[in-house]
Enzyme design. Sequence first.
Site, PDB file in Angstrom:
ATOM      1  CB  THR A   1     -10.686 -11.587  -3.865  1.00 45.14           C
ATOM      2  OG1 THR A   1     -10.857 -12.695  -4.636  1.00 45.14           O
ATOM      3  CG2 THR A   1      -9.315 -11.248  -4.205  1.00 45.14           C
TER       4      THR A   1
ATOM      5  CD  GLU B   1      -7.196  -8.325  -5.058  1.00 40.21           C
ATOM      6  OE1 GLU B   1      -7.494  -7.709  -4.086  1.00 40.21           O
ATOM      7  OE2 GLU B   1      -7.893  -9.042  -6.001  1.00 40.21           O
TER       8      GLU B   1
ATOM      9  CE  LYS C   1     -17.473   1.655 -20.038  1.00 43.98           C
ATOM     10  NZ  LYS C   1     -17.175   0.483 -20.177  1.00 43.98           N
TER      11      LYS C   1
ATOM     12  CD1 TRP D   1     -17.526   6.266 -20.400  1.00 40.50           C
ATOM     13  CD2 TRP D   1     -16.085   5.897 -18.936  1.00 40.50           C
ATOM     14  NE1 TRP D   1     -16.700   5.429 -20.999  1.00 40.50           N
ATOM     15  CE2 TRP D   1     -15.677   4.923 -20.036  1.00 40.50           C
ATOM     16  CE3 TRP D   1     -15.019   5.593 -17.770  1.00 40.50           C
ATOM     17  CZ2 TRP D   1     -14.737   3.873 -20.104  1.00 40.50           C
ATOM     18  CZ3 TRP D   1     -14.005   4.642 -18.154  1.00 40.50           C
ATOM     19  CH2 TRP D   1     -13.813   3.861 -19.058  1.00 40.50           C
TER      20      TRP D   1
HETATM   21  P1  AMP Z   1     -11.482  -5.623  -0.929  1.00 37.02           P
HETATM   22  O1  AMP Z   1     -10.589  -6.320  -1.580  1.00 37.02           O
HETATM   23  O2  AMP Z   1     -12.833  -6.384  -0.487  1.00 37.02           O
HETATM   24  O3  AMP Z   1     -11.185  -4.947   0.411  1.00 37.02           O
HETATM   25  O4  AMP Z   1     -12.306  -4.665  -1.992  1.00 37.02           O
HETATM   26  C1  AMP Z   1     -11.491  -3.764  -2.632  1.00 37.02           C
HETATM   27  C2  AMP Z   1     -12.360  -2.684  -3.800  1.00 37.02           C
HETATM   28  O5  AMP Z   1     -13.123  -1.861  -2.617  1.00 37.02           O
HETATM   29  C3  AMP Z   1     -11.363  -1.632  -4.352  1.00 37.02           C
HETATM   30  O6  AMP Z   1     -10.873  -2.090  -5.321  1.00 37.02           O
HETATM   31  C4  AMP Z   1     -12.401  -0.636  -4.435  1.00 37.02           C
HETATM   32  O7  AMP Z   1     -13.418  -0.589  -5.635  1.00 37.02           O
HETATM   33  C5  AMP Z   1     -13.081  -0.596  -3.148  1.00 37.02           C
HETATM   34  N1  AMP Z   1     -12.685   0.495  -2.182  1.00 37.02           N
HETATM   35  C6  AMP Z   1     -12.043   0.479  -1.353  1.00 37.02           C
HETATM   36  N2  AMP Z   1     -11.946   1.431  -0.546  1.00 37.02           N
HETATM   37  C7  AMP Z   1     -12.666   2.525  -1.321  1.00 37.02           C
HETATM   38  C8  AMP Z   1     -12.750   3.861  -1.120  1.00 37.02           C
HETATM   39  N3  AMP Z   1     -12.396   4.454  -0.209  1.00 37.02           N
HETATM   40  N4  AMP Z   1     -13.806   4.397  -2.004  1.00 37.02           N
HETATM   41  C9  AMP Z   1     -13.998   3.563  -2.995  1.00 37.02           C
HETATM   42  N5  AMP Z   1     -14.002   2.283  -3.177  1.00 37.02           N
HETATM   43  C10 AMP Z   1     -13.029   1.725  -2.123  1.00 37.02           C
END
Ligand code: AMP
Length: 542
Positions: free
Chosen positions: A184, A329, A438, A443
């Site tokens: 991550t 994940e 907030k 929110w």
């Molecule tokens: P990653 O593990 O780097 O791919 O990041 C995952 C995170 O990216 C998710 O938990 C979201 O917060 C954000 N994310 C992924 N796809 C979207 C989407 N289509 N719209 C909004 N947030 C997204």
Amino acid sequence: MHGLMQDWPLNCHRILDHAATYHSEREIVSRLVEGEIHRTDYRTVRERSLKLSQRLTAEGVRLGDRIATLGWNTMRHLECWYGIIGIGAVCHTVNPRLFAEQIVYIINHAEDRILFTDISFVPIVEKLMPQLPKLEKVIVLTDAAHLPDSEIDLVPYEEWLAEADGDFAWQSFDENCAAGMCYTSGTTGVPKGVVYSHRSNVLHAMTANQVDMLGLSSRDRMMPVVPMFHANCWSICYAAPMVGAALVMPGPKMDGASIYELLDTEKVTITAAVPTVWMMLLAHLEEHDLKLPHLQRVVIGGSACPRAMIEKFQKVYDVEVIHAWGMTETSPLGTLCTLKPEYASLAGEERLDILEKQGHPPFTVEMKITDDMDKRLAWDGKTFGRLKVRGPAVARAYFKGEGGTLLDEEGFFDTGDVAHVDRHGYMQITDRSKDVIKSGGEWISSIELENIAVGHPAVAEAAVIGVAHEKWGERPLLVVVAKRGESPAKQELLDFIAAKVAKWAVPDDVAFVEEIPHTATGKIQKMALRERFRSPEAAADA
Ligand code: AMP
């Protein structure tokens, strides 16, 4: 009583066997780091992957060993994936855009034995090498003629591979063995290792190939612009060979002109990447008055896809946008927004209202939204809470147990996202839980405000963050990059937003900036913005 079907482990390399047998001549086109456009096919990639397995075995690599890659999307990187996993070693894709100390941390944490890298990253590797004591070998994805001079030992890939005669077979092992690793990005705390299994990758790719997901077929020419080091490449390197779709690999160039060139000359039918890539492409298309006659679908995820982007792809270029949500994940595809019959007949703004959502999960992903007491919330399309998911391709733990227990009592993983779900199961992300603003008792969704702001014709990119406020706790600040040659007035932007949201959600101020900082995976770096605009005064001065 047991079923009497064959025990056929879901090993990832069987996907490449299938592609090489039944779609042997399907093209794999790569823009190489050396510059040229290279053409090959599934049969050849399988032959070379098998040689790679043979060479790794000769190097003493065994089941469960971690092998790292630091590479762009090319056929050589694809050979690494399959060659590594074909003998049960674990392919650890490292994101070169991470900070140097994060790269050192994750290579050491994963205990990678060998690193495959592109020429572009040799300077990084040279610098970090003294801090990577467990790394035994660096193999550069090029030939001897292009191998850079270096103080460290570098092995040219092509010559190394040529030492194998190819008389070798994949190994077969338990489908629950690890196949891949991806850390991550570590925006909160140290990066954590997500470990995919053969089984989870195969099931995930089968899921991804459903018509209401990526829906790939052998007629498709898929270009994954999403890098192979970002979240399992959104499963595309497994899903495409599984159905024999051609692959177009964009290599190191992701600017608008280079992406357009491949979309056009290679007649790409479907592609996938984060919104920032598409912002660059759309700007290039507009500037040069170009069209996209071959492209049918574009998968957009990683961050929220702005409504204006969905509209432009559809109205101006006749390209269907598939908005996707997921995370490292979750392998990563969690939800995709395709239209179910309940929504299929909608048109205009109502249709966009749905397409803007992150969509519905496929079979193998279950989701719920809960309040802080872990009570399930209603699916009314309004009430938002913590988004949690579970399924066979969702992580249950991080590598070496970092972060402790990840799952709640019902086995759900807390995504850290805040979302609402409507009665047809369409999920919409309103924020990362740490980015929610907030204000008083309310929110405010930063994503909603950002999406509206980029719909203004003078705005290129927008971010909304919470700024400390004496009375309300926090108030939203709109941070804007104006389009080239445009200088919109603050009030004009605030009025534009006020026409679309409740009064209390309208930002207090607008800060104009040259550039909005992004993370290694293309997300807006809200932490950096919050740091910069800590007070209302800092915003007023911008
Ligand atoms: P990653 O593990 O780097 O791919 O990041 C995952 C995170 O990216 C998710 O938990 C979201 O917060 C954000 N994310 C992924 N796809 C979207 C989407 N289509 N719209 C909004 N947030 C997204």
